[in-house]
Design an enzyme around this catalytic site. Structure first.
Site, PDB file in Angstrom:
ATOM      1  N   ASP A   2     -56.233 -51.456 122.532  1.00 31.22           N
ATOM      2  CA  ASP A   2     -56.578 -52.545 121.625  1.00 31.22           C
ATOM      3  C   ASP A   2     -55.349 -53.420 121.439  1.00 31.22           C
ATOM      4  O   ASP A   2     -54.329 -52.962 120.910  1.00 31.22           O
ATOM      5  CB  ASP A   2     -57.060 -51.986 120.284  1.00 31.22           C
TER       6      ASP A   2
ATOM      7  N   GLU B 129     -60.330 -55.319 125.909  1.00 34.93           N
ATOM      8  CA  GLU B 129     -61.327 -56.297 125.493  1.00 34.93           C
ATOM      9  C   GLU B 129     -61.136 -57.610 126.238  1.00 34.93           C
ATOM     10  O   GLU B 129     -60.002 -58.005 126.547  1.00 34.93           O
ATOM     11  CB  GLU B 129     -61.235 -56.541 123.989  1.00 34.93           C
TER      12      GLU B 129
ATOM     13  N   CYS C 168     -68.035 -47.173 114.043  1.00 34.68           N
ATOM     14  CA  CYS C 168     -67.395 -45.902 113.703  1.00 34.68           C
ATOM     15  C   CYS C 168     -67.301 -45.050 114.954  1.00 34.68           C
ATOM     16  O   CYS C 168     -68.312 -44.800 115.622  1.00 34.68           O
ATOM     17  CB  CYS C 168     -68.194 -45.188 112.606  1.00 34.68           C
TER      18      CYS C 168
ATOM     19  N   CYS D  72     -66.013 -45.107 106.742  1.00 29.88           N
ATOM     20  CA  CYS D  72     -67.388 -45.207 107.236  1.00 29.88           C
ATOM     21  C   CYS D  72     -68.354 -44.771 106.135  1.00 29.88           C
ATOM     22  O   CYS D  72     -68.177 -43.706 105.524  1.00 29.88           O
ATOM     23  CB  CYS D  72     -67.576 -44.356 108.483  1.00 29.88           C
TER      24      CYS D  72
ATOM     25  N   CYS E 166     -70.611 -41.392 107.711  1.00 36.63           N
ATOM     26  CA  CYS E 166     -70.047 -40.039 107.807  1.00 36.63           C
ATOM     27  C   CYS E 166     -68.824 -39.847 106.911  1.00 36.63           C
ATOM     28  O   CYS E 166     -68.310 -38.728 106.817  1.00 36.63           O
ATOM     29  CB  CYS E 166     -69.675 -39.725 109.251  1.00 36.63           C
TER      30      CYS E 166
ATOM     31  N   ASP F 284     -57.212 -50.411 114.310  1.00 36.69           N
ATOM     32  CA  ASP F 284     -56.808 -50.540 115.704  1.00 36.69           C
ATOM     33  C   ASP F 284     -57.061 -49.254 116.482  1.00 36.69           C
ATOM     34  O   ASP F 284     -57.517 -49.291 117.632  1.00 36.69           O
ATOM     35  CB  ASP F 284     -55.336 -50.929 115.785  1.00 36.69           C
TER      36      ASP F 284
END
Length: 361
Positions: free
Chosen positions: A105, A208, A261, A280, A283, A290
């Site tokens: 990332d 990405e 997540c 999250c 969960c 990152d």
């Protein structure tokens, strides 16, 4: 290869009918020319150039093969001889030291965050040298205004007008060019070391497909993004993957890598750009933004690698139109790849594969 500094810069300029002075030319100059392979010779650590003679090189030619051509170019006060060599395939390919799978990332606070949790900070040379760069730019600007006043010019300089050259203005231009060249070299050194490490240690890397041009439209982040060099990281990964036999997976730019997540696949649609960590709701897992994005990218790389390695034994007639059947065996084409988890929105973007992989073998 960089020729030794033996006063050859002026001779190289004169050999092509250019000015010998380096006054008004900064780092990205056009002091360059091309040489065919029959116009020069390489003898150990010495290059024999036309109308210049022997020029000492900092190192001998490292690559075996036939020399196709060369270009001579100047950056600041250094001259570079760039050779184009036809290298045999065994010498061009390099062995990997590891066979891991990782997601990367890219960001501003950390230049690269790996799926293992490691964060690699960028040197950001422009930020470190910005004060000196402004000082030297102002000095050169004042000397240029003084030269215009001496020549009786007010306003813009007309095309073809030559200003009187002073030694102080020449020294100021060279000092500014040296600083600009150093900024570029520090950034280039970091990028090369990072991309070489990723390709050398992994058999699959996912990144990405960032819209860098659109990101640079943000005036608050444009300088920081440019100082890291997002697109240069991608460019170097793509060509180095060929040498190391690494699979490069490009996640589609709308893939919500930070909002998914990595534990349960729930999507946090309300995640803002300034939130560096989040919990999250499905969960209860606590995520670093990152690191979570890098883990999601790693899963894409794992799925793409499984599809690519299963391709030779799959029957093309039995698997028409599937993701595994569409991944090319080589050549670097991009094809859609599905991912396994993630909540769907109304458009079905997450289900229909918004990801691409480029296979290099």
């Amino acid at each position: 290869m960089r020729p030794g500094r033996q006063g050859s810069a002026e001779a190289l300029c004169r050999s092509k009918g250019q000015e010998a002075t380096l006054t008004e030319r900064h780092y990205r100059c056009r002091d360059a020319f091309y040489l065919a392979n029959d116009k020069f010779r390489i003898k150990g650590s010495t290059a024999v150039l036309p109308r210049v003679g022997q020029v000492a090189l900092r190192e001998a030619l490292r690559w075996p093969g036939r020399i196709l051509g060369a270009s001579v170019a100047r950056q600041a006060d250094h001259w570079f001889l760039c050779l184009q060599v036809e290298v045999p395939d065994p010498a061009a390919r390099l062995p990997r030291t590891g066979h891991g799978i990782t997601g990367v990332d890219l960001g501003v606070s950390a230049a690269a965050t790996l799926a293992s949790g490691e964060k690699i900070a960028a040197p950001r040379p422009l930020k470190a040298a910005l004060r000196r760069l402004r000082i030297r730019s102002r000095r050169l600007s004042r000397k240029l205004e003084a030269a215009k006043a001496l020549a009786g010019i007010a306003g813009r300089i007309l095309k073809g007008t030559r200003l009187p050259v002073s030694k102080n203005r020449t020294k100021g231009a060279k000092a500014l060019a040296r600083l600009q060249a150093r900024i570029a070299r520090v950034r280039q050194d970091f990028t090369h070391k990072l991309t070489t490490r990723l390709c050398r240690e992994n058999q699959a890397v996912a990144i990405e497909d960032l819209n860098v041009g659109g990101m640079l439209a943000n005036a608050r982040l444009a300088r920081a993004i440019s100082d890291v060099g997002f697109y240069e990281v991608r460019r170097q990964l793509l060509y180095k993957a060929t040498r190391y036999g690494t699979l490069i997976v490009l996640a589609e730019r709308w893939y919500p890598s930070s909002k998914l997540c990595s534990g349960c696949g729930a999507r946090n649609a309300a995640l803002a750009l300034g939130e560096r960590a989040w919990t999250c709701a499905g969960c209860g897992a606590y995520h670093d933004r990152d690191v979570n994005a890098a883990i999601n990218l790693q899963r894409l790389a794992t799925g793409a690698l499984a599809a690519a390695t299963a391709l030779p034994v799959a029957s093309p007639a039995a698997t028409p139109g599937t993701a595994a059947g569409q991944v090319p065996a080589g050549g670097g084409k991009v094809t859609p790849v599905r991912h396994e988890h993630g909540q769907q929105d109304g458009s079905g973007q997450e289900e229909n594969a918004a990801h691409f992989c480029a296979r290099f073998c």
